[in-house]
Design an enzyme around this catalytic site. Sequence first.
Site, PDB file in Angstrom:
ATOM      1  N   SER A   1      -0.671   6.804  -4.601  1.00  0.00           N
ATOM      2  CA  SER A   1      -1.510   6.522  -5.770  1.00  0.00           C
ATOM      3  C   SER A   1      -2.759   5.801  -5.270  1.00  0.00           C
ATOM      4  O   SER A   1      -2.702   4.663  -4.841  1.00  0.00           O
ATOM      5  CB  SER A   1      -0.762   5.663  -6.787  1.00  0.00           C
ATOM      6  OG  SER A   1      -0.373   4.446  -6.192  1.00  0.00           O
TER       7      SER A   1
ATOM      8  N   THR B   1       7.516   3.949  -5.003  1.00  0.00           N
ATOM      9  CA  THR B   1       7.901   2.706  -4.356  1.00  0.00           C
ATOM     10  C   THR B   1       6.650   1.855  -4.242  1.00  0.00           C
ATOM     11  O   THR B   1       5.623   2.312  -3.741  1.00  0.00           O
ATOM     12  CB  THR B   1       8.506   2.965  -2.962  1.00  0.00           C
ATOM     13  OG1 THR B   1       9.609   3.866  -3.107  1.00  0.00           O
ATOM     14  CG2 THR B   1       8.987   1.685  -2.311  1.00  0.00           C
TER      15      THR B   1
ATOM     16  N   MET C   1      -1.859   0.187  -3.545  1.00  0.00           N
ATOM     17  CA  MET C   1      -1.422   1.573  -3.444  1.00  0.00           C
ATOM     18  C   MET C   1       0.104   1.630  -3.369  1.00  0.00           C
ATOM     19  O   MET C   1       0.735   0.747  -2.801  1.00  0.00           O
ATOM     20  CB  MET C   1      -2.044   2.166  -2.182  1.00  0.00           C
ATOM     21  CG  MET C   1      -1.860   3.645  -2.020  1.00  0.00           C
ATOM     22  SD  MET C   1      -2.753   4.235  -0.552  1.00  0.00           S
ATOM     23  CE  MET C   1      -4.440   4.216  -1.136  1.00  0.00           C
ATOM     24  N   CYS C   2       0.665   2.676  -3.957  1.00  0.00           N
ATOM     25  CA  CYS C   2       2.108   2.876  -3.821  1.00  0.00           C
ATOM     26  C   CYS C   2       2.376   4.290  -3.336  1.00  0.00           C
ATOM     27  O   CYS C   2       1.521   5.169  -3.425  1.00  0.00           O
ATOM     28  CB  CYS C   2       2.850   2.584  -5.122  1.00  0.00           C
ATOM     29  SG  CYS C   2       2.689   3.816  -6.398  1.00  0.00           S
ATOM     30  N   LYS C   3       3.572   4.467  -2.802  1.00  0.00           N
ATOM     31  CA  LYS C   3       4.000   5.777  -2.318  1.00  0.00           C
ATOM     32  C   LYS C   3       4.835   6.426  -3.407  1.00  0.00           C
ATOM     33  O   LYS C   3       5.697   5.786  -4.014  1.00  0.00           O
ATOM     34  CB  LYS C   3       4.823   5.616  -1.048  1.00  0.00           C
ATOM     35  CG  LYS C   3       5.364   6.932  -0.496  1.00  0.00           C
ATOM     36  CD  LYS C   3       6.276   6.705   0.681  1.00  0.00           C
ATOM     37  CE  LYS C   3       7.582   6.157   0.182  1.00  0.00           C
ATOM     38  NZ  LYS C   3       8.597   5.960   1.191  1.00  0.00           N
TER      39      LYS C   3
END
Length: 190
Positions: free
Chosen positions: A45, A82, A64-66
Amino acid sequence: MATHHTLWMGLALLGVLGDLQAAPEAQVSVQPNFQQDKFLGRWFSAGLASNSSWLREKKAALSMCKSVVAPATDGGLNLTSTFLRKNQCETRTMLLQPAGSLGSYSYRSPHWGSTYSVSVVETDYDQYALLYSQGSKGPGEDFRMATLYSRTQTPRAELKEKFTAFCKAQGFTEDTIVFLPQTDKCMTEQ
């Protein structure tokens, strides 16, 4: 008397038309010939825009996330994200159920008890995806959010510009658009 009534009706109609023109588009297009199998896999993201107050309140703390997109048994998608929250990695999975045309989904929030539409507006499958979500958190509380997903943690400047232009076309302002900073935490495969 009729002239007075007509004048008021005309002013009311102008007011309604003015509101309609100022309102963001309720419908967004979906990626033509969307290929769900190519959309699967890991995404990051990279950008968010929302009309929700939580974004303005929390955007300094966001990173940022995965996310991993996997097929669901009903033909929809499991979107597992996550992210770092209170110095710990937290994982959440959303079930995106098919809703009409390919690339259109619905999501029921257990937190709000509301259903949101989620559309894959544009993607090249290899570098980026633009998603748009809308729904209602309650009476009179409309919710809209745009998300830029990238296959890498460093999306190209042109993708950020594309996302910003898309957000502005949906009525989001500069202060409601945020590009999420990279983090090394919670990004490894688990």
